[in-house]
Design an enzyme around this catalytic site. Structure first.
Site, PDB file in Angstrom:
ATOM      1  N   ASP A   1     -16.045   5.504  11.467  1.00 25.17           N
ATOM      2  CA  ASP A   1     -16.283   4.366  12.811  1.00 25.17           C
ATOM      3  C   ASP A   1     -14.698   4.104  13.024  1.00 25.17           C
ATOM      4  OD1 ASP A   1     -19.231   4.256  11.825  1.00 25.17           O
ATOM      5  OD2 ASP A   1     -18.381   2.999   9.915  1.00 25.17           O
TER       6      ASP A   1
ATOM      7  N   HIS B   1     -13.004   3.514   2.545  1.00 25.32           N
ATOM      8  CA  HIS B   1     -13.670   4.264   2.261  1.00 25.32           C
ATOM      9  C   HIS B   1     -14.713   4.126   1.205  1.00 25.32           C
ATOM     10  CE1 HIS B   1     -17.310   7.216   2.422  1.00 25.32           C
ATOM     11  NE2 HIS B   1     -17.441   6.894   3.879  1.00 25.32           N
TER      12      HIS B   1
HETATM   13  C1  LIG Z   1     -15.630   1.003   2.949  1.00 26.73           C
HETATM   14  C2  LIG Z   1     -14.794  -0.163   2.210  1.00 26.73           C
HETATM   15  C3  LIG Z   1     -16.089  -1.518   1.773  1.00 26.73           C
HETATM   16  C4  LIG Z   1     -15.195   0.579   1.127  1.00 26.73           C
HETATM   17  O1  LIG Z   1     -14.274  -0.295  -0.134  1.00 26.73           O
HETATM   18  P1  LIG Z   1     -13.286   0.137  -1.194  1.00 26.73           P
HETATM   19  O2  LIG Z   1     -12.078   1.348  -1.094  1.00 26.73           O
HETATM   20  O3  LIG Z   1     -14.465   0.845  -2.162  1.00 26.73           O
HETATM   21  O4  LIG Z   1     -13.852  -0.626  -2.542  1.00 26.73           O
HETATM   22  P2  LIG Z   1     -12.833  -1.958  -2.142  1.00 26.73           P
HETATM   23  O5  LIG Z   1     -13.855  -3.105  -0.762  1.00 26.73           O
HETATM   24  O6  LIG Z   1     -13.160  -3.173  -3.198  1.00 26.73           O
HETATM   25  O7  LIG Z   1     -11.572  -1.746  -1.562  1.00 26.73           O
HETATM   26  C5  LIG Z   1     -10.644  -1.750  -2.103  1.00 26.73           C
HETATM   27  C6  LIG Z   1      -9.521  -2.339  -2.087  1.00 26.73           C
HETATM   28  O8  LIG Z   1      -9.042  -1.908  -0.827  1.00 26.73           O
HETATM   29  C7  LIG Z   1      -8.830  -3.367   0.017  1.00 26.73           C
HETATM   30  N1  LIG Z   1      -9.492  -2.156   1.153  1.00 26.73           N
HETATM   31  C8  LIG Z   1     -10.055  -1.076   1.363  1.00 26.73           C
HETATM   32  N2  LIG Z   1     -10.214  -1.805   2.515  1.00 26.73           N
HETATM   33  C9  LIG Z   1      -9.619  -2.220   3.999  1.00 26.73           C
HETATM   34  C10 LIG Z   1      -9.103  -2.433   4.664  1.00 26.73           C
HETATM   35  N3  LIG Z   1     -10.081  -1.470   5.951  1.00 26.73           N
HETATM   36  N4  LIG Z   1      -8.445  -3.095   4.783  1.00 26.73           N
HETATM   37  C11 LIG Z   1      -8.287  -4.549   4.279  1.00 26.73           C
HETATM   38  N5  LIG Z   1      -7.827  -4.370   3.239  1.00 26.73           N
HETATM   39  C12 LIG Z   1      -9.167  -2.930   2.101  1.00 26.73           C
HETATM   40  C13 LIG Z   1      -9.839  -4.365  -0.407  1.00 26.73           C
HETATM   41  O9  LIG Z   1      -9.499  -5.499   0.320  1.00 26.73           O
HETATM   42  C14 LIG Z   1     -10.064  -3.908  -1.832  1.00 26.73           C
HETATM   43  O10 LIG Z   1      -8.535  -5.221  -2.483  1.00 26.73           O
HETATM   44  P3  LIG Z   1      -8.151  -5.800  -4.336  1.00 26.73           P
HETATM   45  O11 LIG Z   1      -8.372  -4.929  -4.792  1.00 26.73           O
HETATM   46  O12 LIG Z   1      -7.104  -6.371  -3.762  1.00 26.73           O
HETATM   47  O13 LIG Z   1      -9.297  -6.170  -3.605  1.00 26.73           O
HETATM   48  C15 LIG Z   1     -13.689  -0.949   2.731  1.00 26.73           C
HETATM   49  O14 LIG Z   1     -12.570   0.024   2.824  1.00 26.73           O
HETATM   50  C16 LIG Z   1     -13.575  -1.808   3.330  1.00 26.73           C
HETATM   51  O15 LIG Z   1     -14.319  -2.961   3.646  1.00 26.73           O
HETATM   52  N6  LIG Z   1     -13.650  -1.351   5.050  1.00 26.73           N
HETATM   53  C17 LIG Z   1     -13.642  -1.631   6.304  1.00 26.73           C
HETATM   54  C18 LIG Z   1     -15.078  -1.503   6.473  1.00 26.73           C
HETATM   55  C19 LIG Z   1     -15.341  -0.533   7.379  1.00 26.73           C
HETATM   56  O16 LIG Z   1     -15.392   0.516   8.019  1.00 26.73           O
HETATM   57  N7  LIG Z   1     -16.692   0.450   7.278  1.00 26.73           N
HETATM   58  C20 LIG Z   1     -16.863   1.228   7.219  1.00 26.73           C
HETATM   59  C21 LIG Z   1     -16.895   2.712   5.727  1.00 26.73           C
HETATM   60  S1  LIG Z   1     -17.847   3.716   6.790  1.00 26.73           S
END
Ligand SMILES: CC(C)(COP(=O)(O)OP(=O)(O)OC[C@H]1O[C@@H](n2cnc3c(N)ncnc32)[C@H](O)[C@@H]1OP(=O)(O)O)[C@@H](O)C(=O)NCCC(=O)NCCS
Length: 399
Positions: free
Chosen positions: A320, A263
């Protein structure tokens, strides 16, 4: 000169862009608050109607206020007839989120309050949107399945009526109550992508429906609300998988994401996911479908272990992850899971639109207009030499 912050290309993570009085998240502690109230207490004690009222009006309703709010929402369920006619013309394979997004401007066209710039008129529009969206979603499901949409039943609550209009039979009481709790859990979440989209759009003085249509577009993406359908796809694909560990490793090694985990704000388990996890277990026991909860917890456990090995202990289940098995047990088709998110979040979107338009948390309304750094072709301020089309060279394209 205005101060320039170096926050580009980060998806605005950690950037405070506005004040809000609607909701609050502590991502480290896993706390979510709507208008001062903890989500846990609202999920246990409140109904979606109470929460929608709270979010829109800033205080919990008393009995009279709640009753009159419920009556108003109930009265607005009927969609204009032309909306059904248009729905019947959409291609059969149209995605429910596209149908929903395309139908919001249709509703705008006959809203009598559309151009009234008062808070009262905006609350009336919000009530109409909250009432219309579940009816629209269920109508599209029936039409897509070659069935006639069903009339709404005034004796039923919003959640009961939705399940009735979707499935054509009166829902189990406990399930309808659980769906209502799901709506409470999804109602608002500060400046998430869809809410920000709504606020950005109405900051131009566009109307509420234009903002909500933008919100639906943003919500449809698989990194936002669309994640619940992706989680369900994953569960269905892994139903007979013996080695979940290996599947997760492969998925991460190939650059994939475990949907429903991680998240942008929560660095611990999403408080809403805890509720939905228990709900998936309870509904699973009730319906003999424990396997979805069990499979989800197995994926959660393996995912947490694998993320830990990779030094990412803060990637935990989000809302989700467990809403997908809950909706599946409720008989919600996979591509209708994100529209359920929209049925609830529309209350938050409308509250934010009102807050934005009427500057309820800041001194005066402000048009969003961030900056971008230009990194494209540049030949100085007089511009590049413009070649007439006849004299432009052939571009070599690689096969
Ligand atoms: C929601 C989301 C975009 C938030 O991500 P974030 O932490 O703000 O930022 P990022 O997308 O840059 O992720 C940071 C790192 O963690 C990894 N990561 C985050 N969530 C991940 C997941 N569900 N599976 C695999 N890797 C994940 C990213 O690949 C990234 O890796 P890197 O630094 O090596 O490139 C991400 O967690 C995600 O894609 N989750 C799956 C989709 C989802 O469930 N969305 C609903 C959110 S309520």
């Amino acid at each position: 000169m205005a101060e320039t912050l170096n926050v580009k290309n980060l998806g605005l993570r950690g950037v405070t862009v506005a004040d809000t009085k609607i909701s609050f998240i502590d991502g480290e502690k896993g706390v979510l608050i709507y208008r001062g109230y903890r989500i846990e207490q609202l999920a246990e004690e409140s109904s979606f109607m109470e929460v929608a009222y709270l979010i829109l009006n800033g205080h919990l309703p008393n009995e009279k206020e709640l009753q009159s709010f419920e009556t108003e929402v109930g009265k607005e369920r009927q969609l204009p007839e032309y909306v059904y006619e248009v729905l019947k013309k959409y291609p059969e394979k149209a995605a429910p989120m596209d149908v929903l997004q395309a139908s919001i401007p249709l509703l705008a066209m006959s809203d009598p309050n559309l151009h009234e710039e008062t808070r009262e008129a905006h609350v009336k529009m919000a009530i109409r949107l909250i009432a219309h969206i579940p009816v629209l979603v269920a109508a599209w499901y029936r039409i897509r399945e070659g069935l006639e949409p069903l009339p709404s039943d005034d004796a039923l609550s919003l959640s009961e009526n939705f399940l009735w209009q979707l499935h054509g039979k009166l829902p189990d009481e406990e399930m309808a109550r659980d769906l209502d709790t799901c709506l409470v859990l999804h109602a608002d979440h500060t400046f998430n992508a869809s809410t920000f989209a709504c606020r950005e759009v109405v900051s131009t003085r566009a109307h509420m429906y234009a903002g909500v249509a933008a919100g639906i577009g943003a919500l449809s993406g698989s990194l936002h609300g669309g994640a619940n359908a992706q989680v369900m796809k994953m569960l269905l694909a892994l139903e007979s998988e013996k080695n979940i560990d290996r599947w997760i490793k492969n998925e991460l090694n190939s650059g994939g994401r475990v949907m429903g985990m991680g998240h942008a704000v929560y660095k611990t388990m999403d408080p809403r996911a805890r509720f939905l996890k228990d709900m998936a277990a309870r509904l699973g026991r009730k319906t003999g479908q424990e396997r979805w909860h069990d499979l989800s917890t197995q994926i959660e456990k393996c995912g947490l272990e694998e993320f830990k090995k990779r030094g990412k202990t803060n990637i935990q289940p989000n809302v989700d992850f467990y809403s997908a098995p809950v909706y599946h047990i409720m008989g919600i088709p996979l591509d209708f899971m994100t529209p359920i998110f929209a049925m609830s979040r529309v209350s938050g979107w409308c509250a934010h639109i009102i807050e934005e338009k009427f500057a309820e948390a800041q001194e005066k309304p402000a048009l969003y207009r961030p900056k971008a750094e230009y990194v494209g072709q540049y030949c100085g301020l007089s511009g590049c030499t413009y070649e007439p089309i006849e004299t432009r060279e052939d571009r070599v394209t690689e096969e």
